[in-house]
Design a protein around this motif. Structure first.
Motif, mmCIF file in Angstrom:
data_model
loop_
_atom_site.group_PDB
_atom_site.id
_atom_site.type_symbol
_atom_site.label_atom_id
_atom_site.label_comp_id
_atom_site.label_asym_id
_atom_site.label_seq_id
_atom_site.Cartn_x
_atom_site.Cartn_y
_atom_site.Cartn_z
ATOM 1 N N GLN A 1 0.789 -1.231 0.000
ATOM 2 C CA GLN A 1 0.000 0.000 0.000
ATOM 3 C C GLN A 1 0.828 1.292 0.000
ATOM 4 N N PRO A 2 1.925 1.401 0.771
ATOM 5 C CA PRO A 2 2.628 2.683 0.823
ATOM 6 C C PRO A 2 3.716 2.862 -0.231
ATOM 7 N N VAL A 3 3.752 1.996 -1.234
ATOM 8 C CA VAL A 3 4.839 2.043 -2.217
ATOM 9 C C VAL A 3 4.959 3.416 -2.874
ATOM 10 N N GLN A 4 3.838 3.973 -3.315
ATOM 11 C CA GLN A 4 3.880 5.271 -4.001
ATOM 12 C C GLN A 4 4.311 6.388 -3.051
ATOM 13 N N LEU A 5 3.898 6.308 -1.809
ATOM 14 C CA LEU A 5 4.322 7.311 -0.834
ATOM 15 C C LEU A 5 5.834 7.264 -0.626
ATOM 16 N N LEU A 6 6.392 6.050 -0.587
ATOM 17 C CA LEU A 6 7.818 5.905 -0.343
ATOM 18 C C LEU A 6 8.664 6.384 -1.513
ATOM 19 N N LYS A 7 8.040 6.537 -2.678
ATOM 20 C CA LYS A 7 8.751 7.103 -3.823
ATOM 21 C C LYS A 7 8.868 8.622 -3.709
ATOM 22 N N LYS A 8 7.984 9.223 -2.895
ATOM 23 C CA LYS A 8 7.946 10.685 -2.764
ATOM 24 C C LYS A 8 8.529 11.180 -1.446
ATOM 25 N N TYR A 9 8.400 10.363 -0.391
ATOM 26 C CA TYR A 9 8.776 10.814 0.944
ATOM 27 C C TYR A 9 9.711 9.802 1.601
ATOM 28 N N SER A 10 10.441 10.256 2.604
ATOM 29 C CA SER A 10 11.393 9.393 3.293
ATOM 30 C C SER A 10 10.679 8.331 4.116
ATOM 31 N N ALA A 11 11.367 7.217 4.343
ATOM 32 C CA ALA A 11 10.792 6.133 5.139
ATOM 33 C C ALA A 11 10.473 6.561 6.569
ATOM 34 N N PRO A 12 11.337 7.373 7.237
ATOM 35 C CA PRO A 12 10.972 7.815 8.593
ATOM 36 C C PRO A 12 9.674 8.616 8.613
ATOM 37 N N THR A 13 9.443 9.440 7.585
ATOM 38 C CA THR A 13 8.217 10.230 7.531
ATOM 39 C C THR A 13 6.999 9.334 7.350
ATOM 40 N N VAL A 14 7.057 8.421 6.395
ATOM 41 C CA VAL A 14 5.915 7.530 6.123
ATOM 42 C C VAL A 14 5.647 6.616 7.317
ATOM 43 N N THR A 15 6.701 6.029 7.844
ATOM 44 C CA THR A 15 6.539 5.094 8.954
ATOM 45 C C THR A 15 6.120 5.806 10.232
ATOM 46 N N GLY A 16 6.750 6.938 10.515
ATOM 47 C CA GLY A 16 6.414 7.676 11.730
ATOM 48 C C GLY A 16 4.961 8.109 11.746
ATOM 49 N N TRP A 17 4.504 8.736 10.650
ATOM 50 C CA TRP A 17 3.101 9.144 10.579
ATOM 51 C C TRP A 17 2.175 7.930 10.588
ATOM 52 N N GLY A 18 2.582 6.865 9.901
ATOM 53 C CA GLY A 18 1.742 5.663 9.881
ATOM 54 C C GLY A 18 1.520 5.109 11.274
ATOM 55 N N MET A 19 2.601 5.028 12.058
ATOM 56 C CA MET A 19 2.484 4.517 13.424
ATOM 57 C C MET A 19 1.664 5.456 14.301
ATOM 58 N N LEU A 20 1.935 6.743 14.183
ATOM 59 C CA LEU A 20 1.226 7.698 15.039
ATOM 60 C C LEU A 20 -0.266 7.718 14.706
ATOM 61 N N ILE A 21 -0.606 7.737 13.429
ATOM 62 C CA ILE A 21 -2.018 7.707 13.013
ATOM 63 C C ILE A 21 -2.665 6.402 13.453
ATOM 64 N N GLY A 22 -1.944 5.294 13.245
ATOM 65 C CA GLY A 22 -2.478 4.001 13.659
ATOM 66 C C GLY A 22 -2.707 3.942 15.155
ATOM 67 N N GLY A 23 -1.747 4.472 15.920
ATOM 68 C CA GLY A 23 -1.877 4.460 17.377
ATOM 69 C C GLY A 23 -3.041 5.287 17.868
ATOM 70 N N ILE A 24 -3.222 6.467 17.271
ATOM 71 C CA ILE A 24 -4.324 7.341 17.682
ATOM 72 C C ILE A 24 -5.670 6.711 17.338
ATOM 73 N N SER A 25 -5.789 6.202 16.118
ATOM 74 C CA SER A 25 -7.066 5.612 15.690
ATOM 75 C C SER A 25 -7.393 4.348 16.485
ATOM 76 N N PHE A 26 -6.379 3.515 16.731
ATOM 77 C CA PHE A 26 -6.609 2.268 17.462
ATOM 78 C C PHE A 26 -6.924 2.540 18.928
ATOM 79 N N SER A 27 -6.437 3.664 19.439
ATOM 80 C CA SER A 27 -6.698 4.021 20.838
ATOM 81 C C SER A 27 -8.182 4.260 21.097
ATOM 82 N N LEU A 28 -8.913 4.650 20.061
ATOM 83 C CA LEU A 28 -10.358 4.854 20.217
ATOM 84 C C LEU A 28 -11.059 3.540 20.557
ATOM 85 N N TYR A 29 -10.417 2.429 20.163
ATOM 86 C CA TYR A 29 -10.976 1.103 20.433
ATOM 87 C C TYR A 29 -10.408 0.486 21.707
#
Length: 316
Positions: free
Chosen positions: A181-209
């Protein structure tokens, strides 16, 4: 080849192997928390993503020419990073940890290692081409290894629960989605940016559950040490040194070296948690790991590369 280049290659091998070892031990730490400290898998996943996500985003901000905010300026990319965080990161983290809670770190990690086979299948359908012979061999070995791991070679019974098998296979499918899924994002942005935001967004959204603010488990020195290891060594440091290894030895070699991860999980679980790993378990493990080697060779044959996970090579 200069001595400096030799040192860089050696450093790359050490970094990739260390990352794999850290991930494997992290799985065993999770098993320890689930079995002996009654920590809820969903609770652990939430905090892992929240804390590691904050650290990785902070690291991305500190980098020269940081692209950490630029990813939000294009609506299409913003939607993709939200999808990656909510459906990719949450799915791959939770299915893997929940699979550990139902079986053990070694079995869950090995089962997730059939994920690359699903990736190959996806690209075969997308590109409308039949897999090459080596990929068929890898598929056969993946099925054989999985059969030995979950049945010990008998057709009439499972050695782990049906739920553990289901969630283990689901973890492999989640890994495939998380890889693609994130292949196209990784072509435009650095891995720390994609992974960091992915984890933070995932953590916030999952925290609602999961309501992570409510304490889970028995908290003592052992709990804090295992929890801290998962966050610091099993996520932030492992991710960082794996990315560093890519600069020296390339993604294919680094991904192949990550096959050490399930062996690391198995050995630490056997030594530390007294896990009984039989001959059939070891045989199934090595057969499944052989699929990774074959798929890596197949990439070279096709002179093209299947994308790897932005966080942990082929595995979480």
């Amino acid at each position: 080849m200069s001595s400096a280049t030799d040192r860089q290659i050696i450093s790359g091998f050490i970094m990739a192997l260390s990352a794999a070892l850290f991930w494997g031990i992290s799985g065993t730490c999770a098993q320890y928390l689930f079995e002996q400290k009654n920590v809820n898998p969903a609770w652990l996943v939430s905090w892992r993503m929240l804390i590691a996500g904050l650290i990785l985003v902070a690291f991305a901000i500190s980098r020269k020419n940081s692209d950490v905010w630029r990813i939000w300026k294009k609506p299409k990319d913003a939607i993709q990073i939200l999808l990656f965080g909510i459906f990719g990161m949450v799915a791959v983290q939770f299915t893997y940890f929940y699979s550990i809670s139902l079986s053990n770190a070694a079995t869950a990690t090995v089962l997730q290692y059939i994920g690359p086979v699903f990736v190959v299948g996806f690209y075969a359908i997308k590109n409308r081409r039949w897999p090459i012979a080596m990929e068929y061999i890898a598929l056969f070995l993946a099925l054989t290894g999985t059969f030995l791991l979950v049945t010990h070679g008998t057709w009439d019974s499972l050695v782990i629960s049906e739920a553990a098998v289901f969630w283990g296979i689901l973890a492999a499918i989640a890994l495939a989605f998380y890889t693609i899924q994130p292949v196209q994002l990784l072509k435009k942005y650095s891995a720390p940016t994609v992974t960091g935001w992915g984890m933070l967004i995932g953590g916030i959204s999952f925290s609602l559950y999961t309501s992570p603010w409510e304490s889970s488990g028995i908290w003592d020195t052992g709990t804090w040490l295992a929890f801290s290891y998962i966050i610091i060594f099993g996520t932030v440091i492992a991710f960082s040194i794996f990315l560093g290894s890519l600069n020296y030895i390339g993604a294919q070699t680094a991904s192949l070296l990550c096959s050490v991860e399930p062996l690391s999980a198995a050995i630490t679980a056997v030594v530390w948690l007294n896990l009984k790993f039989t001959f059939m378990d070891w045989l199934g493990t090595f057969i499944i790991l052989a699929t990774v080697a074959i798929l890596t060779l197949a990439k070279k044959v096709k002179k093209s590369q299947v994308p790897i996970s932005p966080v942990e090579g082929p595995i979480v």
